[in-house]
Write an enzyme that holds these catalytic residues in place. Structure first.
Site, PDB file in Angstrom:
ATOM      1  N   THR A 150      -0.933  -1.149  -3.799  1.00  0.00           N
ATOM      2  CA  THR A 150      -0.371   0.050  -4.422  1.00  0.00           C
ATOM      3  C   THR A 150      -0.705   0.098  -5.903  1.00  0.00           C
ATOM      4  OG1 THR A 150       1.506  -0.143  -2.951  1.00  0.00           O
ATOM      5  CG2 THR A 150       1.836   1.201  -4.929  1.00  0.00           C
ATOM      6  N   ARG A 178       4.173   4.874   9.697  1.00  0.00           N
ATOM      7  CA  ARG A 178       4.638   3.648   9.018  1.00  0.00           C
ATOM      8  C   ARG A 178       4.764   3.928   7.518  1.00  0.00           C
ATOM      9  NH1 ARG A 178       2.749   0.421   4.545  1.00  0.00           N
ATOM     10  NH2 ARG A 178       3.515  -1.679   4.812  1.00  0.00           N
ATOM     11  N   GLY A 180       5.706   2.180   3.700  1.00  0.00           N
ATOM     12  CA  GLY A 180       5.898   0.916   2.984  1.00  0.00           C
ATOM     13  C   GLY A 180       6.975   1.035   1.916  1.00  0.00           C
ATOM     14  N   ASP A 181       6.935   0.141   0.960  1.00  0.00           N
ATOM     15  CA  ASP A 181       7.941   0.118  -0.100  1.00  0.00           C
ATOM     16  C   ASP A 181       7.695   1.180  -1.184  1.00  0.00           C
ATOM     17  OD1 ASP A 181       5.580  -1.616  -0.605  1.00  0.00           O
ATOM     18  OD2 ASP A 181       6.401  -1.569  -2.628  1.00  0.00           O
ATOM     19  N   GLY A 202       2.132  -4.901  -2.690  1.00  0.00           N
ATOM     20  CA  GLY A 202       2.138  -5.993  -1.724  1.00  0.00           C
ATOM     21  C   GLY A 202       2.648  -5.515  -0.376  1.00  0.00           C
ATOM     22  N   GLY A 204       4.774  -4.114   2.039  1.00  0.00           N
ATOM     23  CA  GLY A 204       5.985  -3.307   1.933  1.00  0.00           C
ATOM     24  C   GLY A 204       7.109  -3.800   2.822  1.00  0.00           C
TER      25      GLY A 204
END
Ligand code: GLY
Length: 315
Positions: A150, A178, A180-181, A202, A204
């Site tokens: 990211t 899906r 992620g963070d 990284g 997530g």
């Protein structure tokens, strides 16, 4: 004072541009958006925006978020498709009182209605990498998942404002939908102008187990320097994850406080770019050491040349 810190070498040109902006009374929000847009537009970065690697069906689904540290306004999009600059959509959404986090079709529809540029984000290069991976998976038991770098940016402006933003095409070969963070407040990003901000890159799935961006801001609020806060949050959580979950994915966080001091911690080799009123824009390499601390050194010319070759290597 002003400052900007961003994840990965890919953010460096954006940081250089943002420096001009911040030196000339530009706002932290503009610095965050402009620096992330640069990464989103660059076709050779395969984990963000145009050129980002697709999901298992060959579709580039992207996540992004923007947060204003003065007002705590947050806007975010997840699984957005066919939009050139998810960070700009997220920033615009941060002004909405309701419906400020949109996903999938709702996110794309919002962007189109708001007049953002429509763009097919799958480059030929990314398509080739995807096709190659499909063939490899058919032949071997190789894990299909890879790459989740990211771009995350924290910025402080001369008016003591702070903002943070993220943008990512997420995990290569991810399942449809899906997330992620990166669009999740507290996990991928957090900022409070009266304390500081932090952002993550990284895996997530693991980052969201620890809400590490919020944790770093909380620790800075207790008086820790950004470096102390990053070291404590990242290394103690990596340890905890290994103990309780059995393993810890790769992740790295960067932080800046309201004074323009910065910090970084990572459980893998990691590059980042930083500039402040006192420090010229520079790229650094960070690595964890054995004592829960981060080793930070300037990037070498050799590293940069190898990187340039790697991202442009024929498929
Ligand atoms: N950190 C980005 C992701 O896991 O999607």
């Amino acid at each position: 004072m002003w400052g900007i810190i961003a994840t990965w070498r890919m953010a460096h040109e954006g940081v250089i541009n943002a420096k001009e902006l911040l030196e000339n009374e530009g706002t932290c929000g503009d610095a965050v958006e402009a620096s992330i847009k640069y990464v989103e537009d660059y076709p050779f970065y395969k984990s963000v925006g145009y050129g980002g690697l697709p999901n298992e069906r060959g579709i580039v689904e992207m996540d992004a978020a923007f947060m204003d540290g003065n007002t705590f306004k947050i806007g975010a999009v997840a699984s957005i498709v066919d939009v050139a600059n998810p960070i700009s959509v997220a920033r615009k959404l941060s002004n909405e009182k309701f419906n400020s986090f949109r996903v999938g079709q709702g996110a794309t529809e919002y962007a189109m209605l708001a007049g953002f540029e429509r763009k097919n984000m799958l480059t030929n290069r990314a398509k080739k990498i995807w096709q190659k991976r499909l063939e490899e998976i058919a032949k071997t038991n190789l894990s299909p998942y890879d790459g989740h770098d990211t771009v995350g940016v924290v910025s402080l402006d001369k008016h003591q404002g702070m903002a943070v933003g993220t943008s990512s095409s997420g995990l290569f070969m991810k399942k449809t939908g899906r997330v992620g963070d990166s669009p999740l407040s507290g996990s991928g990003f957090y900022v409070d102008s009266q304390i500081g901000g932090a952002t993550a890159t990284g895996l997530g799935e693991d980052l969201m187990k620890g809400c590490l961006a919020y944790e770093i801001v909380r620790l800075m609020g207790e008086g820790k320097t950004p470096q102390e806060a990053c070291d404590q949050a990242v290394y103690s959580f990596t340890h905890l994850l290994k103990e309780r979950y059995g393993k810890a994915g790769a992740f790295s966080l960067v932080a800046m406080n309201k004074k323009g001091e910065w910090g970084v911690a990572t459980n893998v080799e990691f590059t980042f770019s930083v500039a402040t009123a006192n420090e010229k824009p520079a790229i650094y390499l960070a690595n964890p050491d054995d004592n829960q601390k981060t080793i930070i050194e300037p990037i070498t010319k050799e590293w940069l040349e190898a990187y340039e070759k790697r991202i442009k290597a024929p498929i």
